[in-house]
Design a protein around this motif. Sequence first.
Motif, PDB file in Angstrom:
ATOM      1  N   ILE A   1       0.854  -1.194   0.000  1.00 42.50           N
ATOM      2  CA  ILE A   1       0.000   0.000   0.000  1.00 42.50           C
ATOM      3  C   ILE A   1       0.891   1.245   0.000  1.00 42.50           C
ATOM      4  O   ILE A   1       0.693   2.176  -0.774  1.00 42.50           O
ATOM      5  CB  ILE A   1      -0.913   0.047   1.250  1.00 42.50           C
ATOM      6  N   LEU A   2       1.908   1.220   0.870  1.00 43.53           N
ATOM      7  CA  LEU A   2       2.798   2.375   0.984  1.00 43.53           C
ATOM      8  C   LEU A   2       3.649   2.542  -0.262  1.00 43.53           C
ATOM      9  O   LEU A   2       3.795   3.634  -0.800  1.00 43.53           O
ATOM     10  CB  LEU A   2       3.681   2.221   2.222  1.00 43.53           C
TER      11      LEU A   2
ATOM     12  N   THR B   1       1.761   3.707  -3.249  1.00 42.40           N
ATOM     13  CA  THR B   1       1.401   5.118  -3.102  1.00 42.40           C
ATOM     14  C   THR B   1       2.584   6.003  -3.491  1.00 42.40           C
ATOM     15  O   THR B   1       2.438   6.974  -4.222  1.00 42.40           O
ATOM     16  CB  THR B   1       0.995   5.409  -1.646  1.00 42.40           C
ATOM     17  N   VAL B   2       3.767   5.624  -3.014  1.00 40.03           N
ATOM     18  CA  VAL B   2       4.947   6.433  -3.299  1.00 40.03           C
ATOM     19  C   VAL B   2       5.281   6.407  -4.790  1.00 40.03           C
ATOM     20  O   VAL B   2       5.573   7.438  -5.394  1.00 40.03           O
ATOM     21  CB  VAL B   2       6.155   5.921  -2.478  1.00 40.03           C
TER      22      VAL B   2
ATOM     23  N   ARG C   1      -2.279   1.011  -4.423  1.00 44.94           N
ATOM     24  CA  ARG C   1      -2.623   2.342  -4.893  1.00 44.94           C
ATOM     25  C   ARG C   1      -4.147   2.541  -4.811  1.00 44.94           C
ATOM     26  O   ARG C   1      -4.636   3.598  -4.437  1.00 44.94           O
ATOM     27  CB  ARG C   1      -2.131   2.493  -6.337  1.00 44.94           C
TER      28      ARG C   1
ATOM     29  N   PHE D   1      -5.089   3.336  -1.348  1.00 44.29           N
ATOM     30  CA  PHE D   1      -4.814   4.731  -1.014  1.00 44.29           C
ATOM     31  C   PHE D   1      -5.921   5.640  -1.566  1.00 44.29           C
ATOM     32  O   PHE D   1      -6.429   6.517  -0.869  1.00 44.29           O
ATOM     33  CB  PHE D   1      -3.456   5.144  -1.577  1.00 44.29           C
TER      34      PHE D   1
ATOM     35  N   LEU E   1      -0.356   8.094   4.997  1.00 46.01           N
ATOM     36  CA  LEU E   1      -1.464   7.873   4.069  1.00 46.01           C
ATOM     37  C   LEU E   1      -2.613   8.851   4.306  1.00 46.01           C
ATOM     38  O   LEU E   1      -3.647   8.760   3.656  1.00 46.01           O
ATOM     39  CB  LEU E   1      -1.997   6.441   4.215  1.00 46.01           C
TER      40      LEU E   1
ATOM     41  N   ARG F   1       5.373  14.714  -0.044  1.00 45.63           N
ATOM     42  CA  ARG F   1       5.703  13.680  -1.024  1.00 45.63           C
ATOM     43  C   ARG F   1       5.686  14.209  -2.464  1.00 45.63           C
ATOM     44  O   ARG F   1       6.581  13.932  -3.256  1.00 45.63           O
ATOM     45  CB  ARG F   1       4.682  12.556  -0.869  1.00 45.63           C
TER      46      ARG F   1
END
Lengths: 326, 281
Positions: A266-267, A270-271, A279, A282, B218, B236
Amino acid sequence: MAGLARFFGGRLIKAVAILFAIVVMNFLLVHAAPGDPATVMAGEAGAGDAQFVAQLREQFGLDRPLVVQLGTYIGHVSTGDLGFSYRQQKPVWELLVQRLPATLVLTASAFALALVLGIGLGTLAAVHAGTLRDGAITVLALLAYATPIYWIGLMLILLFSVRLGWLPAFGYETVGAGLTGIAHLADIAKHMVLPVATLGLFYMAVYARLTRASIQEVRDMDFVKTARAKGLRESTVVFRHILRNAILPVITVAGVQAGQLIGGSILIETVFAWPGIGRLAFEAVLQRDYQVLLGIFFISSVMVIVFNIVTDLIYSLIDPRIDLAS
Amino acid sequence: MRSKTFWQAYARNKAARFGLVIMILVVVLGLFAGVLFPASPWDMVNAPFLPPLSDGALLGTDTLGRDIAAGIAYGARVSLLIGMTSTAVAVVVGVTLGALAGFFGGWVDDALMRFTELFQTIPNFVLTVVLVAIFTPSQRSIISAIAIVSWPPLARLARAEFMSLRSREFVQAAMTTGQSNMAIIFREILPNSLSPLIVSASLMVATAVLLESSLSFLGLGDPNAMSWGYMIGSARTVIRQAWWMSFFPGLAILLTVLALNLIGEGLNDALNPRLSRQGKA
C-alpha cells in the motif's frame, strides 16, 4: 502425490474458514462503523445519492435482523460480489481484478529478492562472524529494520530519479511511448527496480538477521563437524549442510510475514504510483470508499493464504523430512 | 530486580547506551516542544519552501511556510504517545489471552489460539488502514487499530511462558496450598515471566511508532496533531523541489525506531543474560 492432494485439501478447508471469518469481520465493521450501514457501504461519495442508498438497503436487506443480513452478505461475497464502488462506477470485484496483476508482480518480486539477498547476506555475515563485513551487514540490517519503507522509497527517488536520472520514479511504464515486445518489457522492468528494491529491502534485513542467527545455532552441531571431518570443501559444508538446516526457520518466518509484505505494498504503490491494489487502497482511503477498502482487505487475505501455501511447499522441497499431509 | 547488576548488564551493550541517549533526547524534545517552539506547528511562520539553515527556520519550512523543526518536535509527542499507549493496550490484551490459554490449556487454549492465528494471518497493515478509515482517524481509533494488530505475538509468548511455568514446582506448591487461580496467575507466574514480555513490548513500541507514521503518511493520522508521517505524506509530491520537507521527519522516525530497537536488545541482554551470551559467537 496423494500426500500433496491431502495437503491442499487440508489447506483449502483452513483457508475457507479464515476467509469466512474475514467476511464476518467485514460485515461487523460495516455495522460497527459510525453511521447507517447503507451510507457506510455507499461511501462518502455515494451517500448523497438517496436512490443508490435505498438500492443498497434493498439489496442487502438492511431492515431485516442482523443474522439474516449476514446471510445475505455472505451470499453476495461467495458469488464474487464484493459490492459496487459508487465513486468509480464499477463493481469492486472488477476493480480488484484489474489491479491485482500489478501488485502480484511487485510483491512476488520483492519477496524473492528479499529471500535471496537476505539469506545470502545473512550467510556471509555468519561465515565471517566478528569481522568488518559482518559488522557492516548487521548495521545495514539494523538500519533497514528501523526505516519507514515509504521514506526509503522517497529517498531512492531523490537519488536515482531526481539527482542521477537513472531510473523512472512513477508508474509502471512510460506513458505514450508506444513500446512493444522486448522494449516494452524492458521499460516495465526499469520502472520496477525502485519499488521492488524498496519493498524488498526491509524484509531482506529481517531475513538476513534471521539467517545469521540461525546459522550461528547450527554451525557447531555434530553433523557439521562430521562433514568437515570427511574433508568436504568449505563451500559444500556451508551450502549443503549448514545452510540447508539453518534456512528452515527463515522460511517459516518468511511465510508468516507475507501478509506484511502485502500491507507494505500500500505504501510502496502510493509512493511510486504503481497501479496495483495498494494504490487503489490509497485512493479508496482518500475518497472514503469503504466497499473498495473492505474488498481489498478480503483479497489481500486471500493473497496471504496463497503465499503461506507456497512457502509450505518450498519448505517441503528443502526439507524432505517434512510430510505435507501431516 | 537487582538494579545495579541490571544497569551494568545493560550498559555493557554499547549500542543500547546509544539507543538510550537518543531516546532521552526524543523524549526531551517532545516534552519541551511547547517551550522550544511556542507557536503552533500548524501556523505559517515564515515564507514557504525555505531551505534548511534559513533565517528563523533551522530545518526549513514546508509548502505552507510551517516550521519543519517545530513539526518534528511536536511530532515526537504524537509518535511516543501513540507508540506507548497502543503497546500498553496490546500488552494487556495479549498477555491476558496468552495467560488464559497457557494456564488453562484444553479447549480454552484451542479456541484462543485459533483466534490468535486468525489475527496473525490477516494482513496487519491492511487491517489497521481499514479500521482507522472506517472509524475515522482520531487518537483513539489509531491506538485501538494498532493494538488490535499487535497483540498476537505477545499472546503467543505469554502462552509459552505460562505453559512452561505452570508445571514448575513453586506453582504446583501454590496450587496445593489452595491459592485461587487469579492469585497464582498474578502473584506466582506473571512476575516470573516478565523479562521476555518486557523485551518484546519494548520492541513493539518501535513497530507501533512505524505503524503510526505509516498511517499518517497515508492521511490517516489524527487530524489535530502534527506528526512525522503526515509531514512526509504532505511533502511527497514536492520531493523534486524540496527534499528537506520529507528528509528530516523521516530521519526523526529512523532515529527513534532505531533507538527503541537498540534499547530492546539492551534489555534483552540485561534481562535474559544466558540467551544473549549464546547469541554472540
